[in-house]
Design a protein around this motif. Sequence first.
Motif, PDB file in Angstrom:
ATOM      1  N   ILE A  15       0.884  -1.164   0.000  1.00  0.00           N
ATOM      2  CA  ILE A  15       0.000   0.000   0.000  1.00  0.00           C
ATOM      3  C   ILE A  15       0.922   1.215   0.000  1.00  0.00           C
ATOM      4  O   ILE A  15       1.745   1.371   0.912  1.00  0.00           O
ATOM      5  CB  ILE A  15      -0.922   0.045   1.236  1.00  0.00           C
ATOM      6  N   LYS A  16       0.790   2.047  -1.030  1.00  0.00           N
ATOM      7  CA  LYS A  16       1.654   3.221  -1.147  1.00  0.00           C
ATOM      8  C   LYS A  16       0.811   4.450  -1.440  1.00  0.00           C
ATOM      9  O   LYS A  16      -0.168   4.361  -2.179  1.00  0.00           O
ATOM     10  CB  LYS A  16       2.659   3.030  -2.279  1.00  0.00           C
ATOM     11  N   PRO A  17       1.205   5.604  -0.886  1.00  0.00           N
ATOM     12  CA  PRO A  17       0.489   6.837  -1.218  1.00  0.00           C
ATOM     13  C   PRO A  17       0.611   7.134  -2.709  1.00  0.00           C
ATOM     14  O   PRO A  17       1.660   6.916  -3.314  1.00  0.00           O
ATOM     15  CB  PRO A  17       1.208   7.915  -0.402  1.00  0.00           C
ATOM     16  N   ALA A  18      -0.469   7.631  -3.301  1.00  0.00           N
ATOM     17  CA  ALA A  18      -0.472   8.042  -4.703  1.00  0.00           C
ATOM     18  C   ALA A  18      -0.236   9.546  -4.764  1.00  0.00           C
ATOM     19  O   ALA A  18      -0.084  10.204  -3.730  1.00  0.00           O
ATOM     20  CB  ALA A  18      -1.797   7.672  -5.357  1.00  0.00           C
ATOM     21  N   GLN A  19      -0.237  10.109  -5.956  1.00  0.00           N
ATOM     22  CA  GLN A  19       0.035  11.535  -6.107  1.00  0.00           C
ATOM     23  C   GLN A  19      -1.057  12.407  -5.515  1.00  0.00           C
ATOM     24  O   GLN A  19      -0.768  13.438  -4.913  1.00  0.00           O
ATOM     25  CB  GLN A  19       0.231  11.881  -7.579  1.00  0.00           C
ATOM     26  N   LYS A  20      -2.322  12.012  -5.688  1.00  0.00           N
ATOM     27  CA  LYS A  20      -3.426  12.808  -5.145  1.00  0.00           C
ATOM     28  C   LYS A  20      -3.486  12.636  -3.633  1.00  0.00           C
ATOM     29  O   LYS A  20      -3.222  11.548  -3.117  1.00  0.00           O
ATOM     30  CB  LYS A  20      -4.754  12.370  -5.753  1.00  0.00           C
ATOM     31  N   PRO A  21      -3.888  13.683  -2.896  1.00  0.00           N
ATOM     32  CA  PRO A  21      -4.030  13.552  -1.441  1.00  0.00           C
ATOM     33  C   PRO A  21      -5.065  12.481  -1.085  1.00  0.00           C
ATOM     34  O   PRO A  21      -6.081  12.334  -1.771  1.00  0.00           O
ATOM     35  CB  PRO A  21      -4.515  14.935  -0.991  1.00  0.00           C
ATOM     36  N   ASN A  22      -4.793  11.743  -0.038  1.00  0.00           N
ATOM     37  CA  ASN A  22      -5.690  10.697   0.473  1.00  0.00           C
ATOM     38  C   ASN A  22      -5.985   9.622  -0.570  1.00  0.00           C
ATOM     39  O   ASN A  22      -7.046   9.004  -0.550  1.00  0.00           O
ATOM     40  CB  ASN A  22      -6.989  11.287   1.011  1.00  0.00           C
ATOM     41  N   SER A  23      -5.062   9.403  -1.490  1.00  0.00           N
ATOM     42  CA  SER A  23      -5.191   8.363  -2.499  1.00  0.00           C
ATOM     43  C   SER A  23      -4.047   7.376  -2.345  1.00  0.00           C
ATOM     44  O   SER A  23      -2.934   7.754  -1.957  1.00  0.00           O
ATOM     45  CB  SER A  23      -5.147   8.952  -3.914  1.00  0.00           C
ATOM     46  N   TYR A  24      -4.323   6.117  -2.673  1.00  0.00           N
ATOM     47  CA  TYR A  24      -3.342   5.065  -2.445  1.00  0.00           C
ATOM     48  C   TYR A  24      -3.326   4.096  -3.614  1.00  0.00           C
ATOM     49  O   TYR A  24      -4.339   3.857  -4.261  1.00  0.00           O
ATOM     50  CB  TYR A  24      -3.672   4.302  -1.157  1.00  0.00           C
ATOM     51  N   GLU A  25      -2.149   3.520  -3.879  1.00  0.00           N
ATOM     52  CA  GLU A  25      -1.995   2.451  -4.850  1.00  0.00           C
ATOM     53  C   GLU A  25      -1.802   1.171  -4.058  1.00  0.00           C
ATOM     54  O   GLU A  25      -0.902   1.067  -3.223  1.00  0.00           O
ATOM     55  CB  GLU A  25      -0.802   2.717  -5.757  1.00  0.00           C
ATOM     56  N   VAL A  26      -2.657   0.204  -4.333  1.00  0.00           N
ATOM     57  CA  VAL A  26      -2.644  -1.052  -3.589  1.00  0.00           C
ATOM     58  C   VAL A  26      -2.317  -2.178  -4.563  1.00  0.00           C
ATOM     59  O   VAL A  26      -3.028  -2.379  -5.550  1.00  0.00           O
ATOM     60  CB  VAL A  26      -4.008  -1.303  -2.910  1.00  0.00           C
ATOM     61  N   LEU A  27      -1.222  -2.894  -4.286  1.00  0.00           N
ATOM     62  CA  LEU A  27      -0.806  -4.007  -5.116  1.00  0.00           C
ATOM     63  C   LEU A  27      -1.330  -5.299  -4.495  1.00  0.00           C
ATOM     64  O   LEU A  27      -1.043  -5.596  -3.332  1.00  0.00           O
ATOM     65  CB  LEU A  27       0.722  -4.059  -5.234  1.00  0.00           C
ATOM     66  N   LEU A  28      -2.142  -6.025  -5.275  1.00  0.00           N
ATOM     67  CA  LEU A  28      -2.728  -7.280  -4.809  1.00  0.00           C
ATOM     68  C   LEU A  28      -2.202  -8.436  -5.644  1.00  0.00           C
ATOM     69  O   LEU A  28      -1.944  -8.278  -6.843  1.00  0.00           O
ATOM     70  CB  LEU A  28      -4.253  -7.263  -4.956  1.00  0.00           C
ATOM     71  N   SER A  29      -2.083  -9.583  -5.015  1.00  0.00           N
ATOM     72  CA  SER A  29      -1.871 -10.806  -5.793  1.00  0.00           C
ATOM     73  C   SER A  29      -3.171 -11.588  -5.718  1.00  0.00           C
ATOM     74  O   SER A  29      -3.745 -11.764  -4.643  1.00  0.00           O
ATOM     75  CB  SER A  29      -0.703 -11.628  -5.259  1.00  0.00           C
ATOM     76  N   ILE A  30      -3.638 -12.000  -6.890  1.00  0.00           N
ATOM     77  CA  ILE A  30      -4.835 -12.826  -6.993  1.00  0.00           C
ATOM     78  C   ILE A  30      -4.375 -14.098  -7.670  1.00  0.00           C
ATOM     79  O   ILE A  30      -4.127 -14.107  -8.878  1.00  0.00           O
ATOM     80  CB  ILE A  30      -5.954 -12.129  -7.798  1.00  0.00           C
ATOM     81  N   GLY A  31      -4.205 -15.145  -6.862  1.00  0.00           N
ATOM     82  CA  GLY A  31      -3.577 -16.351  -7.384  1.00  0.00           C
ATOM     83  C   GLY A  31      -2.137 -16.019  -7.731  1.00  0.00           C
ATOM     84  O   GLY A  31      -1.385 -15.488  -6.914  1.00  0.00           O
ATOM     85  N   GLU A  32      -1.740 -16.277  -8.967  1.00  0.00           N
ATOM     86  CA  GLU A  32      -0.374 -16.007  -9.418  1.00  0.00           C
ATOM     87  C   GLU A  32      -0.221 -14.632 -10.062  1.00  0.00           C
ATOM     88  O   GLU A  32       0.891 -14.221 -10.385  1.00  0.00           O
ATOM     89  CB  GLU A  32       0.060 -17.087 -10.416  1.00  0.00           C
ATOM     90  N   ASN A  33      -1.325 -13.927 -10.274  1.00  0.00           N
ATOM     91  CA  ASN A  33      -1.299 -12.641 -10.975  1.00  0.00           C
ATOM     92  C   ASN A  33      -1.262 -11.475  -9.996  1.00  0.00           C
ATOM     93  O   ASN A  33      -1.835 -11.549  -8.912  1.00  0.00           O
ATOM     94  CB  ASN A  33      -2.528 -12.508 -11.878  1.00  0.00           C
ATOM     95  N   LYS A  34      -0.626 -10.374 -10.416  1.00  0.00           N
ATOM     96  CA  LYS A  34      -0.564  -9.158  -9.600  1.00  0.00           C
ATOM     97  C   LYS A  34      -1.373  -8.062 -10.285  1.00  0.00           C
ATOM     98  O   LYS A  34      -1.341  -7.929 -11.512  1.00  0.00           O
ATOM     99  CB  LYS A  34       0.881  -8.709  -9.415  1.00  0.00           C
ATOM    100  N   HIS A  35      -2.091  -7.285  -9.468  1.00  0.00           N
ATOM    101  CA  HIS A  35      -2.932  -6.202  -9.983  1.00  0.00           C
ATOM    102  C   HIS A  35      -2.773  -4.978  -9.091  1.00  0.00           C
ATOM    103  O   HIS A  35      -2.754  -5.092  -7.858  1.00  0.00           O
ATOM    104  CB  HIS A  35      -4.403  -6.623  -9.998  1.00  0.00           C
ATOM    105  N   LEU A  36      -2.701  -3.803  -9.703  1.00  0.00           N
ATOM    106  CA  LEU A  36      -2.582  -2.549  -8.982  1.00  0.00           C
ATOM    107  C   LEU A  36      -3.920  -1.815  -9.044  1.00  0.00           C
ATOM    108  O   LEU A  36      -4.469  -1.614 -10.130  1.00  0.00           O
ATOM    109  CB  LEU A  36      -1.483  -1.677  -9.602  1.00  0.00           C
TER     110      LEU A  36
END
Length: 164
Positions: free
Chosen positions: A8-29
């Motif tokens: 979980i990382k802060p994004a450029q916009k205030p109070n926005s976040y980029e969340v990296l998930l793994s779903i099975g073997e795949n990764k999605h942001l």
Amino acid sequence: MNVKVLSIKPAQKPNSYEVLLSIGENKHLFKFTTEVNQVGGRQLQTTHGERRFLDWFRFNQRVAMNVSKLVSQFYKKEAVELPADVGKFVTSEEAVSTLKPFKCDRQPETGDGGRESLIDQDTGKTSQDVRQKAIALVENLPDSLLDEAVHVLESLSVKANTPE
């Protein structure tokens, strides 16, 4: 398939976040946003994912809620241990196969203050004033119920006029 929050990382916009998930073997942001509104003299925090996240997890609401809780903890600067298991991802077919029959004899409410007044009949989109109506309802609750109402509302993810 197992779902994990990897980062979980802060994004450029205030109070926005980029969340990296793994779903099975795949990764999605996915992108998340946290809002804080004043309701009845108390602060109400809502955290919700972008439309693509909502579409991906339409049949996995428990997983979506667990991801949102972790983003909320991150927003509040609470400790979040990553990677974190947040549940099992099921396909729409798997989810539908586990549904039980539901019978409802009630008719939908209509008229002023009813459910249909919150929907724009021409477009099917939620009207702009839904949030204001909800806040007004909560503000009229007795103090003894306010804490519980705020807790329930914090667990919901409602966004007016979300594009289809």
